[in-house]
Design a protein around this motif. Sequence first.
Motif, mmCIF file in Angstrom:
data_model
loop_
_atom_site.group_PDB
_atom_site.id
_atom_site.type_symbol
_atom_site.label_atom_id
_atom_site.label_comp_id
_atom_site.label_asym_id
_atom_site.label_seq_id
_atom_site.Cartn_x
_atom_site.Cartn_y
_atom_site.Cartn_z
ATOM 1 N N PRO A 148 1.168 13.651 5.205
ATOM 2 C CA PRO A 148 0.877 13.053 3.705
ATOM 3 C C PRO A 148 -0.278 12.153 3.797
ATOM 4 N N ALA A 149 -1.263 12.521 2.793
ATOM 5 C CA ALA A 149 -2.236 11.633 2.552
ATOM 6 C C ALA A 149 -1.789 10.562 1.238
ATOM 7 N N ILE A 150 -1.447 9.364 1.207
ATOM 8 C CA ILE A 150 -0.897 8.772 0.298
ATOM 9 C C ILE A 150 -1.762 7.486 -0.068
ATOM 10 N N LEU A 151 -1.751 7.213 -1.347
ATOM 11 C CA LEU A 151 -2.222 6.075 -1.885
ATOM 12 C C LEU A 151 -1.969 4.880 -1.343
ATOM 13 N N SER A 152 -2.954 4.108 -0.881
ATOM 14 C CA SER A 152 -2.655 2.707 -0.253
ATOM 15 C C SER A 152 -2.039 1.733 -0.979
ATOM 16 N N GLY A 153 -0.935 1.233 -0.357
ATOM 17 C CA GLY A 153 -0.163 0.373 -1.153
ATOM 18 C C GLY A 153 1.134 0.886 -1.624
ATOM 19 N N ARG A 154 1.139 2.385 -1.573
ATOM 20 C CA ARG A 154 2.419 2.957 -2.053
ATOM 21 C C ARG A 154 3.287 3.530 -0.783
ATOM 22 N N GLU A 155 2.843 3.055 0.453
ATOM 23 C CA GLU A 155 3.660 3.759 1.571
ATOM 24 C C GLU A 155 5.116 3.477 1.449
ATOM 25 N N GLN B 246 -0.969 9.182 6.485
ATOM 26 C CA GLN B 246 -2.249 8.476 6.098
ATOM 27 C C GLN B 246 -2.503 7.794 4.732
ATOM 28 N N SER B 247 -2.986 6.633 4.839
ATOM 29 C CA SER B 247 -3.143 5.524 3.489
ATOM 30 C C SER B 247 -4.531 5.974 3.193
ATOM 31 N N VAL B 248 -4.761 6.015 2.089
ATOM 32 C CA VAL B 248 -5.996 6.446 1.389
ATOM 33 C C VAL B 248 -6.276 5.015 0.556
ATOM 34 N N ASP B 249 -7.491 4.636 0.675
ATOM 35 C CA ASP B 249 -7.866 3.334 -0.367
ATOM 36 C C ASP B 249 -9.218 3.807 -0.933
ATOM 37 N N ALA B 250 -9.521 3.047 -2.152
ATOM 38 C CA ALA B 250 -10.549 3.361 -3.169
ATOM 39 C C ALA B 250 -12.112 3.126 -2.388
ATOM 40 N N GLU B 251 -11.860 1.956 -1.596
ATOM 41 C CA GLU B 251 -13.142 1.532 -0.818
ATOM 42 C C GLU B 251 -13.675 2.620 0.089
ATOM 43 N N HIS C 257 -12.871 5.744 0.514
ATOM 44 C CA HIS C 257 -13.041 7.227 0.320
ATOM 45 C C HIS C 257 -12.655 7.127 -1.169
ATOM 46 N N PRO C 258 -13.616 6.831 -1.989
ATOM 47 C CA PRO C 258 -13.226 6.955 -3.628
ATOM 48 C C PRO C 258 -12.868 8.192 -4.142
ATOM 49 N N ALA C 259 -13.626 9.366 -3.570
ATOM 50 C CA ALA C 259 -13.440 10.534 -4.230
ATOM 51 C C ALA C 259 -11.843 11.081 -3.809
ATOM 52 N N PHE C 260 -11.396 10.767 -2.451
ATOM 53 C CA PHE C 260 -10.084 11.354 -2.253
ATOM 54 C C PHE C 260 -9.079 10.368 -2.763
ATOM 55 N N HIS C 261 -9.364 8.992 -3.035
ATOM 56 C CA HIS C 261 -8.449 8.290 -3.607
ATOM 57 C C HIS C 261 -8.394 8.520 -5.140
ATOM 58 N N GLU C 262 -9.212 9.007 -5.654
ATOM 59 C CA GLU C 262 -9.168 9.463 -7.331
ATOM 60 C C GLU C 262 -8.494 10.548 -7.374
ATOM 61 N N LEU C 263 -8.516 11.738 -6.549
ATOM 62 C CA LEU C 263 -8.043 12.830 -6.455
ATOM 63 C C LEU C 263 -6.507 12.662 -6.531
ATOM 64 N N ILE C 264 -5.822 11.857 -5.505
ATOM 65 C CA ILE C 264 -4.412 11.564 -5.301
ATOM 66 C C ILE C 264 -3.902 10.805 -6.591
ATOM 67 N N GLN C 265 -4.780 9.981 -7.012
ATOM 68 C CA GLN C 265 -4.320 8.892 -8.304
ATOM 69 C C GLN C 265 -4.111 10.050 -9.447
ATOM 70 N N ARG C 266 -5.215 11.080 -9.737
ATOM 71 C CA ARG C 266 -4.933 12.362 -10.547
ATOM 72 C C ARG C 266 -3.568 12.927 -10.454
ATOM 73 N N PHE C 267 -3.279 13.421 -9.235
ATOM 74 C CA PHE C 267 -2.286 13.981 -8.897
ATOM 75 C C PHE C 267 -1.146 13.451 -9.071
ATOM 76 N N ASP C 268 -0.936 11.949 -8.600
ATOM 77 C CA ASP C 268 0.161 11.092 -9.156
ATOM 78 C C ASP C 268 0.393 10.899 -10.632
ATOM 79 N N GLU C 269 -0.723 10.975 -11.505
ATOM 80 C CA GLU C 269 -0.476 10.863 -12.806
ATOM 81 C C GLU C 269 -0.024 12.407 -13.440
ATOM 82 N N LEU C 270 -0.245 13.127 -12.785
ATOM 83 C CA LEU C 270 0.393 14.648 -13.172
ATOM 84 C C LEU C 270 1.687 15.031 -12.792
ATOM 85 N N THR C 271 2.088 14.477 -11.564
ATOM 86 C CA THR C 271 3.413 14.924 -10.813
ATOM 87 C C THR C 271 4.398 13.879 -10.539
#
Length: 607
Positions: free
Chosen positions: A454-461, A522-527, A529-543
Amino acid sequence: MRILGLSAYFHDSAACLIEDGEVVAAAQEERFSRKKHDEKFPRHAVDFCLKQAGVTMQQVDHVAYYEKPFLKFERILETHLAFAPKGLKSFMMAMPSWLSQKLWLPQVIADELGWDGRVLFAEHHESHAASAFFPSPFERAAILTLDGVGEWATASYGVGRGNQVEILHEMRFPHSLGLLYSAFTYFTGFKVNSGEYKLMGLAPYGEPRFVQTILDHVISLKADGSFAMNLEYFDYAAGLKMTSSKMNSLLGGPPRQPESALTQREMDIARSIQVVTEEIVLRMARHVRQETGEKYLCLAGGVALNCVANGRLLREGIFNDLYIQPASGDAGGALGAALAIQHHFLDQPRAFKTTGNWQRGSYLGSEYGPEEVRQALIPLGAKMSCCASMSEMATKTAKLIAEGKVVGWFQGRMEFGPRALGARSILGDPRVADMQRRLNVKIKFREGFRPFAPAILSGREAEWFDLDRPSPYMLLVAPVAKKHRLLVCEADEVALSGLHKLRLPRSTIAAVTHVDGSARVQSVDAETHPAFHELIQRFDELTGCPMVVNTSFNLRGEPMVESPAQAYTCFMRTDMDVLVIGPWLLLKEEQPAWAEKENWREQFQPD
């Protein structure tokens, strides 16, 4: 000051360029040659590093190699003499490459790169130690390196302070945790120096019924984690196999033939050697803490890629925190050699970063701009649409993943190290129960038991896993949090053995939950990899789920894709639904019929 670090001729050759104390570029040769774990001189990787920095070899100040060939040759000669006359065939097979290349590295480097300067050499475990400590966020720390073998050392520990690393003690060949694990990799039918992660993934399906057998007969383990191997059970010291026939009787038969059906025996062997490995690592770590008094630990060497052992080490609380080099194997030796020369030979100050991001998230490889992508894909007949912004691209991709689509994701600079970290990845919805099987069988064409991360938003682990800190490099395994686990009927659990355990979903994120209820996070932060971080953020908003399935963008037996053309070819050869490269989005149903050419591999290889 520019330093070019090199590793080559054993496995996972690589190059790295450091400029004024900052890492500019690093890459494995396999990504360009398309030969997995390529051991040849990393000419293409060097060319990439120089191009990324915008310099020529004449503008490089020092070239560093990650080990000392004459010391290694001494070990090989002494070993074969000790076992003579046994091992004559393996000795004769090894000599041509030594006599033609490995003993003449300065001349080889001069011929390959046009380098007329001095070549500097670090010791193998010094390179590993440097690669672990200098990129870490610690001003001082203990260091533990574990692998197969370098010159003589197979494990070492020491301390790092400021711009210096000091090795305090080492364990020596033929006794080696890396070789022990590789021997069992071989015995269970997987390829040495490649299949160890398969053995680790297979372990939860088995029972640890061989643990005591291993401890009673195969190794003699001490309280400090050091051990002696009973060489009667092994053949690697001078032979052509990892284990001897004596191991067959100990483990209930001969080694499994590669590609044959896995049985419960192999699963039990995998579980047993994993348990033994964890015990050794924990004992070593306790000893290192006691001897050094340091609060933090840095890890490198091939064994440091055993993320299950790493997770256990973290949970035991022996050290306050860990830093694990994301390219822990021989590829990372190129980085470590350059750093060792930077600090030990040149005595340059350390570019210390308390964030632990000196290595830039390990996104140190090649990158392609939007127009380069378009020019690469048009000749292939690709049909694509362009997203106007990163936000649009992330939103569209998140929606497709939420609809159950499998997405090839090619964004930014390629990862350095064996893990796909969101630059060259295949992504999916972790909530879909059969996503693991689908990815393994129809996309990756590989063994169905292999788990995904799982690639998860950093801080949400901590919301989803028993993990209280980021894990940016996918090198820690942690249990899925109880609130997300599913109740499994005991009768169903007992009724299903071995690989049949896959049939039972273990959590609400079943696609990334292994059969033992764990996940490789895997933790993903905006600094970083901003594109990957934004993708997961959008997925979180949807699901409401702040993570996606992440696995490497490749097929079984092949390196991760490096170029847009390779990505498109992989996309078209599989049941992948979507390909996203930079701002370009490609849907499978819109692509022309794919008539695979017999020479497609050669078509995308470098000259």
